[in-house]
Enzyme design. Sequence first.
Site, PDB file in Angstrom:
ATOM      1  N   LEU A  70       0.839  -1.194   0.000  1.00  0.00           N
ATOM      2  CA  LEU A  70       0.000   0.000   0.000  1.00  0.00           C
ATOM      3  C   LEU A  70       0.872   1.241   0.000  1.00  0.00           C
ATOM      4  CD1 LEU A  70      -3.109   0.083   0.077  1.00  0.00           C
ATOM      5  CD2 LEU A  70      -2.971   0.589   2.506  1.00  0.00           C
ATOM      6  N   ASP A  71       0.711   2.067  -0.996  1.00  0.00           N
ATOM      7  CA  ASP A  71       1.437   3.330  -1.074  1.00  0.00           C
ATOM      8  C   ASP A  71       0.680   4.365  -0.245  1.00  0.00           C
ATOM      9  OD1 ASP A  71       2.793   5.621  -1.640  1.00  0.00           O
ATOM     10  OD2 ASP A  71       2.484   5.556  -3.816  1.00  0.00           O
ATOM     11  N   LYS A  73       1.259   7.275   0.512  1.00  0.00           N
ATOM     12  CA  LYS A  73       1.259   8.654   0.010  1.00  0.00           C
ATOM     13  C   LYS A  73       0.161   8.879  -1.032  1.00  0.00           C
ATOM     14  CE  LYS A  73       6.150   9.464   0.955  1.00  0.00           C
ATOM     15  NZ  LYS A  73       7.486   9.820   0.397  1.00  0.00           N
ATOM     16  N   GLY A 136      17.624   8.129  14.849  1.00  0.00           N
ATOM     17  CA  GLY A 136      18.558   7.457  15.740  1.00  0.00           C
ATOM     18  C   GLY A 136      18.500   5.958  15.564  1.00  0.00           C
ATOM     19  N   HIS A 137      19.511   5.287  16.101  1.00  0.00           N
ATOM     20  CA  HIS A 137      19.561   3.828  16.090  1.00  0.00           C
ATOM     21  C   HIS A 137      19.954   3.339  17.476  1.00  0.00           C
ATOM     22  CE1 HIS A 137      18.630   2.855  11.975  1.00  0.00           C
ATOM     23  NE2 HIS A 137      19.487   3.766  11.533  1.00  0.00           N
ATOM     24  N   ASP A 138      19.976   2.025  17.623  1.00  0.00           N
ATOM     25  CA  ASP A 138      20.239   1.365  18.897  1.00  0.00           C
ATOM     26  C   ASP A 138      21.412   2.000  19.648  1.00  0.00           C
ATOM     27  OD1 ASP A 138      19.663  -1.515  20.336  1.00  0.00           O
ATOM     28  OD2 ASP A 138      21.782  -1.019  20.423  1.00  0.00           O
ATOM     29  N   ILE A 139      22.513   2.189  18.968  1.00  0.00           N
ATOM     30  CA  ILE A 139      23.731   2.706  19.587  1.00  0.00           C
ATOM     31  C   ILE A 139      23.532   4.126  20.133  1.00  0.00           C
ATOM     32  CG2 ILE A 139      24.713   3.676  17.450  1.00  0.00           C
ATOM     33  CD1 ILE A 139      27.420   2.534  18.338  1.00  0.00           C
ATOM     34  N   ASN A 140      22.682   4.908  19.456  1.00  0.00           N
ATOM     35  CA  ASN A 140      22.412   6.280  19.895  1.00  0.00           C
ATOM     36  C   ASN A 140      21.543   6.313  21.143  1.00  0.00           C
ATOM     37  OD1 ASN A 140      21.869   6.583  16.461  1.00  0.00           O
ATOM     38  ND2 ASN A 140      23.721   7.352  17.430  1.00  0.00           N
ATOM     39  N   ASP A 167      16.908  -1.504  20.917  1.00  0.00           N
ATOM     40  CA  ASP A 167      15.789  -1.800  20.021  1.00  0.00           C
ATOM     41  C   ASP A 167      14.870  -2.869  20.590  1.00  0.00           C
ATOM     42  OD1 ASP A 167      16.635   0.041  18.166  1.00  0.00           O
ATOM     43  OD2 ASP A 167      17.533  -1.426  16.805  1.00  0.00           O
TER      44      ASP A 167
END
Length: 408
Positions: A70-71, A73, A136-140, A167
Amino acid sequence: MGILSGLKVLDFSTLLPGPFATMMLADMGADVLKVESPNREDLTKVLHPMDGDVSAAFGHLNRSKRSLALDLKNDEAKEVIYKLVQDYDIVVEQFRPGVMDRLGIGYEKLKQINPKIIFCSITGYGQTGPLRNRAGHDINFLSLAGATSYSFRKNQIPVPSGIQVADLAGGSLPAVVGILAAVYHRQQTGEGQSIDLSITDAVFALNAMYGSGYLVGGIEPEAESSLLNGGGFYDYYETKDHRYFSVGSLEPQFQVRLCELIGDPRLFDLSSSESLQDQQAYKKVLTTAFKEKTFDEWLAILGDDFDGCVEPVLHFSESVQHPQIEARDLVVTVPKLAGGTQKQIAFPIKFSTRPAEYLFTGVQTGTHSVEILKDAGFDTEAIQRLAEQGVLGKQSKLEELLENESTR
């Protein structure tokens, strides 16, 4: 029939935190529908190694989930969601704050259609605060929450964890807890609600042991400064052949057994001392002792009966074959819709009445689009129109969609 049979989940999430949470819900019997963009691929889908047309990781994280392309937008996509949400209990999304609102499918809008909807938003920093829109990611998240600052060796740099602690422990698991708490609340009151889950918030809460000491006594947790982060003998020890064992013998009875294991019961006075100097002296003795023998020699000495909180640091390939892992059935065989099977990590909780269930491995985007739309009440003509408008992705003809449906 799983323990959550009857719950229906619309999953808009990608990557790891949301998909792991909805995988757990699916394992417990919830009907999870994964709404995927046909134009923006989930990066875990192409993360090697591959197994057929999706990665092993994607096949695992998205098992038992049907997929609707499903788009979002496309304005017509909103109407599809509006129709689906009438029959669903839970929405899980992982966009930055405000994105679902801009797409016209935010909580306030969906609540108008289904007042009992539970809408769980998983973000790095939450729906409020100065960092709410930051990526951000896990480390951040681990860094900002203060956990990284005392989780490494003195005079060395922090190292990335082998598993995504933030996470999973800060995102996926709290999401499942929050969702099930909201389901219970709805059963009691009839009310749905929005859940604002910040991964950083949850990781900050994981500082329970030493963060509390700072808040009460102003004691800053630092690298190798405490009982549980390498400041004492609770640590990893290298063997003669450069493998490692973990030693967690904190309680007196386990300390006695460890001292006897290395051949000197008199060392108990050092191991049980509250003096940092004594602890460090005992740690040196352990370091020397473990280096005198190989990994296999230590395994033989420990045998199957040593009960003193000493365990080998196993490679994952060794862990898979460990008798304890095998006895707990932590590796399962899951069917693939296209034929064949895939070995996967099992759901870790054992229920006495309704065990976890594994219907099929994760599938390509849009595999179930026609089936889902038909179930939602769209007729052939309506599905054809959605296909031609690009709502369902690149397919422009109903025949192609039906062909995909028939080959499953």
